[in-house]
Design a protein around this motif. Structure first.
Motif, mmCIF file in Angstrom:
data_model
loop_
_atom_site.group_PDB
_atom_site.id
_atom_site.type_symbol
_atom_site.label_atom_id
_atom_site.label_comp_id
_atom_site.label_asym_id
_atom_site.label_seq_id
_atom_site.Cartn_x
_atom_site.Cartn_y
_atom_site.Cartn_z
ATOM 1 N N ALA A 8 -12.615 17.530 70.411
ATOM 2 C CA ALA A 8 -13.269 17.709 71.981
ATOM 3 C C ALA A 8 -13.108 18.801 72.516
ATOM 4 N N SER A 9 -11.566 19.785 72.160
ATOM 5 C CA SER A 9 -11.567 21.115 72.156
ATOM 6 C C SER A 9 -12.427 21.946 71.839
ATOM 7 N N LEU A 10 -12.125 21.756 71.326
ATOM 8 C CA LEU A 10 -13.625 22.294 70.935
ATOM 9 C C LEU A 10 -14.852 22.851 70.720
ATOM 10 N N VAL A 11 -15.600 21.354 70.758
ATOM 11 C CA VAL A 11 -16.895 21.188 71.137
ATOM 12 C C VAL A 11 -16.778 21.481 72.242
ATOM 13 N N LEU A 54 -10.893 14.764 60.620
ATOM 14 C CA LEU A 54 -9.749 15.600 60.533
ATOM 15 C C LEU A 54 -9.019 14.444 60.151
ATOM 16 N N GLY A 55 -8.271 13.032 61.282
ATOM 17 C CA GLY A 55 -7.187 13.111 60.662
ATOM 18 C C GLY A 55 -7.724 10.515 60.252
ATOM 19 N N GLY A 101 -2.267 11.109 65.892
ATOM 20 C CA GLY A 101 -2.537 9.704 65.425
ATOM 21 C C GLY A 101 -3.840 10.096 66.097
ATOM 22 N N SER A 102 -4.856 9.128 67.022
ATOM 23 C CA SER A 102 -6.113 9.590 66.804
ATOM 24 C C SER A 102 -6.310 10.758 68.200
ATOM 25 N N ASN A 103 -5.230 10.364 68.749
ATOM 26 C CA ASN A 103 -5.614 10.871 70.215
ATOM 27 C C ASN A 103 -5.804 12.262 69.785
ATOM 28 N N PRO A 163 -1.493 16.902 81.040
ATOM 29 C CA PRO A 163 0.059 16.815 80.532
ATOM 30 C C PRO A 163 -0.189 14.681 80.412
ATOM 31 N N GLU A 164 -1.132 14.254 81.012
ATOM 32 C CA GLU A 164 -0.975 13.399 80.613
ATOM 33 C C GLU A 164 -1.605 12.437 79.598
ATOM 34 N N GLY A 165 -2.183 13.324 79.055
ATOM 35 C CA GLY A 165 -2.969 12.619 77.615
ATOM 36 C C GLY A 165 -4.265 11.994 77.609
#
Length: 178
Positions: A134-137, A162-163, A125-127, A52-54
């Motif tokens: 990252a979640s996929l891998v 991707l972005g 953006g980059s996040n 949640p904090e990102g």
């Protein structure tokens, strides 16, 4: 004439009865059984979402139906990532992302072909880009131990990025995504 007909009829009935006595009785073929959903096994899977904090990834455990093929296992994992977290974590995949195809070679390289929604649906953006990758891998490597590297493509075509922040034209080493 009537006696001959009655006699022939009696002989025919007796012959039929004798034939039925000697022939094995055929039972009707059993109706095909539907899938036994009570016997479907569940397997715990670890999915990764943005905190949640990102600032990091957090894992969430889910019991998913046990799938036999690699395609089914990966499709289920991607679908669950797409459904999003059940807790306070934040979804990471662009809306509508689904798996088209997957291939895992004998050296642990997984080529993952995702729908166009994965490329066109990223907002942020980059996040957002980092957490989607990252979640996929992390999810794939946590649930399919044979995976050592992941190459992400879309519609059968390579994705440069991707972005615009992370290069995706080369396989991603799962050890680089702790």
């Amino acid at each position: 004439m009537k006696r001959v007909m009655v006699g022939a009829l009696i002989v025919a009935v007796l012959a039929f009865a004798a034939w039925r006595a000697w022939m094995p009785e055929r039972s009707p073929a059993p109706a095909p059984a539907g899938p036994d959903t009570t016997a479907t096994g569940l397997k715990a899977a670890r999915l990764f979402f943005a905190a949640p904090e990102g600032d990091s990834l957090v894992s969430e455990s889910r019991d998913l139906p046990e799938a036999g093929t690699l395609h089914d296992r990966v499709a289920t994992l991607i679908a669950e990532l797409g459904r999003g977290p059940r807790g306070a974590a934040v979804a990471t995949l662009p809306s509508g992302t689904s798996m088209v195809h997957v291939f895992l070679d004998d050296r642990g390289l997984m080529t993952l072909d995702l729908s166009r929604a994965f490329v066109t649906g990223l907002h942020g953006g980059s996040n957002a880009e980092y957490f989607a990758i990252a979640s996929l891998v992390r999810t794939l490597s946590a649930n399919i131990p044979e995976v050592k590297r992941v190459l992400i493509v879309s519609g059968g075509e390579p994705i440069a990025t991707l972005g615009g922040h992370l290069p995706l034209d080369q396989p991603l080493d799962v050890q680089d995504w702790p």
